[in-house]
Design a protein around this motif. Structure first.
Motif, PDB file in Angstrom:
ATOM      1  N   ASP A 177       0.891  -1.359  -0.074  1.00  0.00           N
ATOM      2  CA  ASP A 177       0.057   0.259   0.375  1.00  0.00           C
ATOM      3  C   ASP A 177       0.920   0.721   0.103  1.00  0.00           C
ATOM      4  O   ASP A 177       0.295   2.791  -0.156  1.00  0.00           O
ATOM      5  CB  ASP A 177      -1.293  -0.165   1.602  1.00  0.00           C
ATOM      6  N   VAL A 212       2.917 -10.034  -8.219  1.00  0.00           N
ATOM      7  CA  VAL A 212       1.720  -9.513  -7.262  1.00  0.00           C
ATOM      8  C   VAL A 212       0.309 -10.625  -7.882  1.00  0.00           C
ATOM      9  O   VAL A 212       0.504 -10.929  -9.041  1.00  0.00           O
ATOM     10  CB  VAL A 212       1.319  -8.473  -6.881  1.00  0.00           C
ATOM     11  N   THR A 223      -8.793  -7.506  -5.326  1.00  0.00           N
ATOM     12  CA  THR A 223      -7.553  -7.591  -4.026  1.00  0.00           C
ATOM     13  C   THR A 223      -6.343  -8.042  -4.415  1.00  0.00           C
ATOM     14  O   THR A 223      -5.810  -8.836  -6.191  1.00  0.00           O
ATOM     15  CB  THR A 223      -8.163  -8.180  -2.915  1.00  0.00           C
ATOM     16  N   SER A 225      -2.511  -8.874  -3.982  1.00  0.00           N
ATOM     17  CA  SER A 225      -1.452  -9.227  -3.439  1.00  0.00           C
ATOM     18  C   SER A 225      -0.126  -9.526  -3.512  1.00  0.00           C
ATOM     19  O   SER A 225      -0.195  -9.757  -4.425  1.00  0.00           O
ATOM     20  CB  SER A 225      -2.532 -10.429  -2.196  1.00  0.00           C
ATOM     21  N   GLU A 226       0.494  -9.497  -2.328  1.00  0.00           N
ATOM     22  CA  GLU A 226       2.079 -10.607  -2.766  1.00  0.00           C
ATOM     23  C   GLU A 226       1.716 -11.638  -3.097  1.00  0.00           C
ATOM     24  O   GLU A 226       0.883 -12.433  -2.762  1.00  0.00           O
ATOM     25  CB  GLU A 226       2.896 -10.017  -1.407  1.00  0.00           C
ATOM     26  N   GLY A 234       1.525  -7.242   2.668  1.00  0.00           N
ATOM     27  CA  GLY A 234      -0.026  -6.348   2.802  1.00  0.00           C
ATOM     28  C   GLY A 234      -0.636  -6.400   1.433  1.00  0.00           C
ATOM     29  O   GLY A 234      -0.462  -7.495  -0.287  1.00  0.00           O
ATOM     30  N   THR A 235      -1.847  -6.506   1.568  1.00  0.00           N
ATOM     31  CA  THR A 235      -3.250  -6.669  -0.026  1.00  0.00           C
ATOM     32  C   THR A 235      -3.850  -5.005  -0.195  1.00  0.00           C
ATOM     33  O   THR A 235      -3.862  -4.203   0.947  1.00  0.00           O
ATOM     34  CB  THR A 235      -4.426  -7.571   0.894  1.00  0.00           C
ATOM     35  N   ASN A 237      -7.390  -3.129  -1.869  1.00  0.00           N
ATOM     36  CA  ASN A 237      -8.147  -3.728  -2.617  1.00  0.00           C
ATOM     37  C   ASN A 237      -8.529  -2.173  -4.126  1.00  0.00           C
ATOM     38  O   ASN A 237      -7.767  -1.296  -3.414  1.00  0.00           O
ATOM     39  CB  ASN A 237      -9.806  -3.552  -1.195  1.00  0.00           C
TER      40      ASN A 237
END
Length: 245
Positions: A177, A212, A223, A225-226, A234-235, A237
């Motif tokens: 993020d 990702v 979503t 995410s890694e 982290g993620t 949206n």
């Protein structure tokens, strides 16, 4: 055991530190400035070998080898008055823009600990190196006045401390993020994962979309995410609108 295919390359930073009173490795580091590209080199001189012969044979009976000097050198391409004083000694008179650096009549080598961190691979750390500076370059439009540093690796004064050590450099994970900030992807032709990632990359060029993945896809959100081992944590949206077909 699997073969370790790790290679060491690139230069992220060179750090120095005051050697502790016990003669070991410091844990308080500072940087002098930027290293000019293509100037950092390691030097390992050939050792001196002395062979001992008897009168009765043309083959050596004994042999002694003394390892050669190990050192590294590089050009420091930016500096200020405090850096000059730290490297050359001398004094600074005055403050601010009126300050003047006064070089000493005799320059003595500094002894510091040193740590070299690459872009990838292995970190090298030296408890004790002798650093000898000299000004180099020229006052021309196509050249820089810089400081050339020769760092000679010395035996630590603390017993049991190796003259150098190395460990694998592990990059800290980046919070997703912190670089994926444009989360409104606007209008998309569809909500396929590839389409979503392409727009994420377009709006957030710092994100390496190969590291990702997309999940929880709906008609107007998803979503990000890694991937395992991708360097992120982290993620995030994201939202979008799918164009009517």
């Amino acid at each position: 055991m699997a073969t370790d295919k790790t290679t060491t390359r690139g230069l992220q930073k060179i750090e120095f530190g005051t050697i502790p009173t016990d003669g070991g490795m410091t844990n308080q580091w500072f940087r002098l400035g930027y290293t000019r590209r293509e100037t950092f080199t390691f030097n390992s001189e050939d050792g001196d070998t002395t062979d001992f012969y008897s009168e009765e044979s043309d083959t050596a009976i004994d042999s002694i080898t003394v390892p050669g000097k190990e050192s590294f050198e590089f050009d420091l391409m930016n500096f200020n008055l405090e850096t000059l004083q730290k490297l050359f000694g001398g004094t600074i008179k005055g403050t601010g823009d009126e300050a003047i650096y006064c070089a000493p009549n005799k320059i003595e080598a500094k002894e510091w600990s040193c740590k070299i961190t690459p872009e990838k691979g292995y970190i090298f750390a030296y408890p004790r190196v002798s650093i000898m500076p000299k000004l180099s370059g020229s006052f021309t439009k196509n050249e820089l006045m810089q400081i050339h540093l020769v760092c000679t690796i010395l035996e630590p004064t603390k017993e049991g401390v190796p003259k150098w050590q190395t460990q694998k450099f592990i990059k800290p994970l980046i919070r997703l993020d912190s670089i994926l900030k444009s989360t409104d992807l606007g209008k998309l032709k569809d909500n396929n994962a590839e389409t979503i990632l392409n727009r994420v990359n377009e709006l957030n060029p710092l994100v390496d979309t190969s590291n990702v993945e997309v999940s929880n896809i709906t008609k107007n959100s998803a979503t990000i995410s890694e991937k395992a081992g991708g360097g992120y944590i982290g993620t995030v949206n994201v939202g979008f609108t799918v164009l009517a077909q």
